[in-house]
Design a protein around this motif. Structure first.
Motif, PDB file in Angstrom:
ATOM      1  N   MET A 184       0.846  -1.192   0.000  1.00 20.89           N
ATOM      2  CA  MET A 184       0.000   0.000   0.000  1.00 20.89           C
ATOM      3  C   MET A 184       0.889   1.253   0.000  1.00 20.89           C
ATOM      4  N   GLN A 185       0.510   2.227  -0.800  1.00 21.36           N
ATOM      5  CA  GLN A 185       1.298   3.445  -0.909  1.00 21.36           C
ATOM      6  C   GLN A 185       1.250   4.253   0.396  1.00 21.36           C
ATOM      7  N   ILE A 186       2.368   4.900   0.712  1.00 19.63           N
ATOM      8  CA  ILE A 186       2.480   5.667   1.948  1.00 19.63           C
ATOM      9  C   ILE A 186       1.432   6.774   2.026  1.00 19.63           C
ATOM     10  N   GLU A 187       1.202   7.474   0.916  1.00 21.70           N
ATOM     11  CA  GLU A 187       0.228   8.571   0.934  1.00 21.70           C
ATOM     12  C   GLU A 187      -1.187   8.065   1.187  1.00 21.70           C
ATOM     13  N   VAL A 188      -1.487   6.849   0.729  1.00 22.54           N
ATOM     14  CA  VAL A 188      -2.797   6.248   0.989  1.00 22.54           C
ATOM     15  C   VAL A 188      -2.932   5.943   2.475  1.00 22.54           C
ATOM     16  N   MET A 189      -1.871   5.390   3.063  1.00 21.89           N
ATOM     17  CA  MET A 189      -1.887   5.058   4.483  1.00 21.89           C
ATOM     18  C   MET A 189      -2.076   6.317   5.328  1.00 21.89           C
ATOM     19  N   GLU A 190      -1.360   7.366   4.992  1.00 27.43           N
ATOM     20  CA  GLU A 190      -1.466   8.614   5.752  1.00 27.43           C
ATOM     21  C   GLU A 190      -2.864   9.216   5.612  1.00 27.43           C
ATOM     22  N   HIS A 191      -3.436   9.141   4.421  1.00 29.78           N
ATOM     23  CA  HIS A 191      -4.759   9.722   4.165  1.00 29.78           C
ATOM     24  C   HIS A 191      -5.840   9.043   5.008  1.00 29.78           C
ATOM     25  N   PHE A 192      -5.723   7.725   5.175  1.00 31.08           N
ATOM     26  CA  PHE A 192      -6.740   6.974   5.915  1.00 31.08           C
ATOM     27  C   PHE A 192      -6.309   6.672   7.357  1.00 31.08           C
ATOM     28  N   GLY A 193      -5.190   7.224   7.799  1.00 31.41           N
ATOM     29  CA  GLY A 193      -4.755   7.029   9.175  1.00 31.41           C
ATOM     30  C   GLY A 193      -4.286   5.630   9.476  1.00 31.41           C
ATOM     31  N   ILE A 194      -3.741   4.955   8.482  1.00 33.84           N
ATOM     32  CA  ILE A 194      -3.256   3.586   8.666  1.00 33.84           C
ATOM     33  C   ILE A 194      -1.793   3.635   9.096  1.00 33.84           C
ATOM     34  N   LYS A 195      -1.502   3.075  10.259  1.00 34.78           N
ATOM     35  CA  LYS A 195      -0.161   3.184  10.848  1.00 34.78           C
ATOM     36  C   LYS A 195       0.727   1.985  10.550  1.00 34.78           C
ATOM     37  N   ALA A 249      -9.124  -1.349  -2.620  1.00 32.71           N
ATOM     38  CA  ALA A 249     -10.211  -0.377  -2.453  1.00 32.71           C
ATOM     39  C   ALA A 249      -9.695   0.931  -1.859  1.00 32.71           C
ATOM     40  N   LEU A 250      -8.787   0.836  -0.900  1.00 29.01           N
ATOM     41  CA  LEU A 250      -8.213   2.039  -0.293  1.00 29.01           C
ATOM     42  C   LEU A 250      -7.422   2.853  -1.322  1.00 29.01           C
ATOM     43  N   GLU A 251      -6.653   2.166  -2.130  1.00 31.12           N
ATOM     44  CA  GLU A 251      -5.869   2.859  -3.148  1.00 31.12           C
ATOM     45  C   GLU A 251      -6.763   3.524  -4.195  1.00 31.12           C
ATOM     46  N   GLU A 252      -7.829   2.817  -4.592  1.00 29.80           N
ATOM     47  CA  GLU A 252      -8.761   3.396  -5.575  1.00 29.80           C
ATOM     48  C   GLU A 252      -9.525   4.563  -4.962  1.00 29.80           C
ATOM     49  N   ALA A 253      -9.948   4.421  -3.691  1.00 29.41           N
ATOM     50  CA  ALA A 253     -10.678   5.494  -3.018  1.00 29.41           C
ATOM     51  C   ALA A 253      -9.826   6.751  -2.918  1.00 29.41           C
ATOM     52  N   TYR A 254      -8.549   6.563  -2.638  1.00 27.01           N
ATOM     53  CA  TYR A 254      -7.632   7.714  -2.565  1.00 27.01           C
ATOM     54  C   TYR A 254      -7.485   8.373  -3.936  1.00 27.01           C
ATOM     55  N   ALA A 255      -7.387   7.533  -4.972  1.00 26.85           N
ATOM     56  CA  ALA A 255      -7.168   8.049  -6.323  1.00 26.85           C
ATOM     57  C   ALA A 255      -8.360   8.854  -6.835  1.00 26.85           C
ATOM     58  N   VAL A 256      -9.587   8.436  -6.484  1.00 29.30           N
ATOM     59  CA  VAL A 256     -10.788   9.121  -7.008  1.00 29.30           C
ATOM     60  C   VAL A 256     -11.406  10.069  -5.991  1.00 29.30           C
ATOM     61  N   GLY A 257     -10.813  10.157  -4.795  1.00 27.91           N
ATOM     62  CA  GLY A 257     -11.312  11.101  -3.795  1.00 27.91           C
ATOM     63  C   GLY A 257     -12.568  10.667  -3.073  1.00 27.91           C
ATOM     64  N   VAL A 258     -12.690   9.360  -2.800  1.00 23.11           N
ATOM     65  CA  VAL A 258     -13.854   8.840  -2.079  1.00 23.11           C
ATOM     66  C   VAL A 258     -13.450   8.472  -0.655  1.00 23.11           C
ATOM     67  N   LYS A 259     -14.211   8.942   0.318  1.00 18.05           N
ATOM     68  CA  LYS A 259     -13.958   8.614   1.717  1.00 18.05           C
ATOM     69  C   LYS A 259     -15.235   8.885   2.515  1.00 18.05           C
ATOM     70  N   PRO A 260     -15.731   7.882   3.204  1.00 11.25           N
ATOM     71  CA  PRO A 260     -15.244   6.508   3.338  1.00 11.25           C
ATOM     72  C   PRO A 260     -15.565   5.653   2.105  1.00 11.25           C
ATOM     73  N   ILE A 261     -14.980   4.451   2.078  1.00 14.15           N
ATOM     74  CA  ILE A 261     -15.220   3.509   0.983  1.00 14.15           C
ATOM     75  C   ILE A 261     -16.688   3.100   1.005  1.00 14.15           C
ATOM     76  N   ASN A 262     -17.306   3.058  -0.181  1.00 13.90           N
ATOM     77  CA  ASN A 262     -18.706   2.652  -0.270  1.00 13.90           C
ATOM     78  C   ASN A 262     -18.857   1.428  -1.173  1.00 13.90           C
ATOM     79  N   VAL A 263     -20.073   0.907  -1.261  1.00 12.56           N
ATOM     80  CA  VAL A 263     -20.339  -0.305  -2.040  1.00 12.56           C
ATOM     81  C   VAL A 263     -20.065  -0.079  -3.517  1.00 12.56           C
ATOM     82  N   ASP A 264     -20.424   1.084  -4.036  1.00  8.97           N
ATOM     83  CA  ASP A 264     -20.197   1.368  -5.453  1.00  8.97           C
ATOM     84  C   ASP A 264     -18.721   1.229  -5.818  1.00  8.97           C
ATOM     85  N   LEU A 265     -17.860   1.737  -4.969  1.00  9.00           N
ATOM     86  CA  LEU A 265     -16.427   1.637  -5.249  1.00  9.00           C
ATOM     87  C   LEU A 265     -15.963   0.180  -5.193  1.00  9.00           C
ATOM     88  N   LEU A 266     -16.482  -0.585  -4.233  1.00 11.31           N
ATOM     89  CA  LEU A 266     -16.100  -1.997  -4.127  1.00 11.31           C
ATOM     90  C   LEU A 266     -16.542  -2.785  -5.347  1.00 11.31           C
TER      91      LEU A 266
END
Length: 323
Positions: free
Chosen positions: A1-12, A243-260
């Motif tokens: 997982m990309q570092i910027e994705v982790m930081e965006h979603f608070g993943i440590k 899903a986290l990487e795609e959500a970050y790329a398209v600006g979706v937060k939180p992840i929803n069913v449509d994205l999945l």
């Protein structure tokens, strides 16, 4: 997982570094294993790819070693399809003696007698763990069963825990393996359905910082969607990462069913990936059932003659394959 994705979603930390998720099934099996391992048993522990067998084995080995009621040995051989009895016996010599430079006798008769005496002198039951055991040749499995008998005859106790895909369980049930299969205790870790929702919430809770809540990362309906469409913890980790990487790329937060629905693989429940998760790839199926590899490939693609496809499907289902 990309570092910027982790930081965006608070993943440590990465999902693979999360602690062990202990299910009721895992607790029950461990309780049973602790009871029967000192008795000198042949045990087959099976589970589909991604269910967590290797992690579970490591946890069992560490706890048994810490309690010091049994001597823990394990085979580190990587190519199990090429592994015969010799490296497995060598692993026993090294771990029972505690000496990785132990001079293992080369002659079979002396080797077995020395191992018999070594285990007897240890005054403790010994357990040998062998992962990826679905790749072991049937002669090796038969040899392990005989080795247990030799140790028992010498006054010692040896248990062997074979861990592998469900193919191992099916192989032990086959008529050609009844000498071993009838003496093996088979246990399964495949009870993840129904717990994946809890696993997703646990995983995110363990891997995110205290400021981030699970609902801020993924909607409840999306958690349900993943739990309904996936079957193992490994699949959860893989598809949640996508899903986290795609959500970050398209600006979706939180992840929803449509994205999945956009990111979840449409092939996940097809015949080929399902069989592979159980230990049956094209080569294994062709060898075991004496099929033409071309027919197996056509079956996977849906291009095989319907009559032939029906015949092959019936044969594989009768042998215990999930098809």
């Amino acid at each position: 997982m990309q570092i910027e994705v982790m930081e965006h979603f608070g993943i440590k930390k990465y999902f693979r570094d999360a602690d062990f998720f202990e299910t009721d099934t895992a607790k029950r099996l461990f309780k049973q294993l602790k009871k029967i391992i000192p008795e000198g048993q042949l045990i087959a522990l099976t589970g589909v790819v991604g269910i967590g067998k290797t992690t579970y084995l490591e946890r069992i080995q560490k706890q048994l070693a810490a309690e010091k009621n049994v001597i823990v040995a394990k085979s580190l051989s990587v190519e199990k399809s090429k592994t015969n009895l010799t490296p497995l016996i060598t692993a026993l010599f090294y771990d029972v003696s505690g000496d990785n430079d132990y001079r293992v006798p080369k002659l079979g008769e002396k080797r077995e007698r020395d191992l018999q005496e070594l285990i007897k002198k240890s005054k403790k039951p010994v357990v040998l763990f062998c992962d990826e055991a679905h790749d072991l040749h049937h002669r090796t499995l038969t040899g392990l069963k005989r080795l247990m008998e030799v140790i028992h005859e010498g006054g010692g106790k040896l248990s062997i825990v074979l861990a592998g895909h469900p193919k191992l369980r099916n192989d032990l049930k086959s008529p050609t393996m009844e000498e071993v299969g009838y003496r093996a205790l088979t246990m399964s870790l495949d009870a993840s359905q129904g717990i994946l929702r809890d696993y997703i919430n646990w995983l995110l809770d363990k891997c995110t910082d205290d400021k981030m809540k699970v609902k801020d990362i993924i909607e409840d309906q999306a958690v349900d969607y993943l739990a309904e469409h996936l079957t193992t913890p490994l699949q959860v980790e893989q598809h949640l990462t996508l899903a986290l990487e795609e959500a970050y790329a398209v600006g979706v937060k939180p992840i929803n069913v449509d994205l999945l629905e956009e990111t979840l693989s449409s092939r996940i429940d097809e015949i080929e990936p399902t069989l592979i998760r159980h230990g049956y790839n094209e080569r294994v199926i062709a060898d075991q059932f004496r099929y033409k590899p071309a027919d197996v490939r056509k079956l996977f693609k849906g291009d095989l003659d319907p009559t032939r496809a029906k015949e092959m499907t019936a044969e594989m289902r009768e042998a215990g394959l999930p098809i």
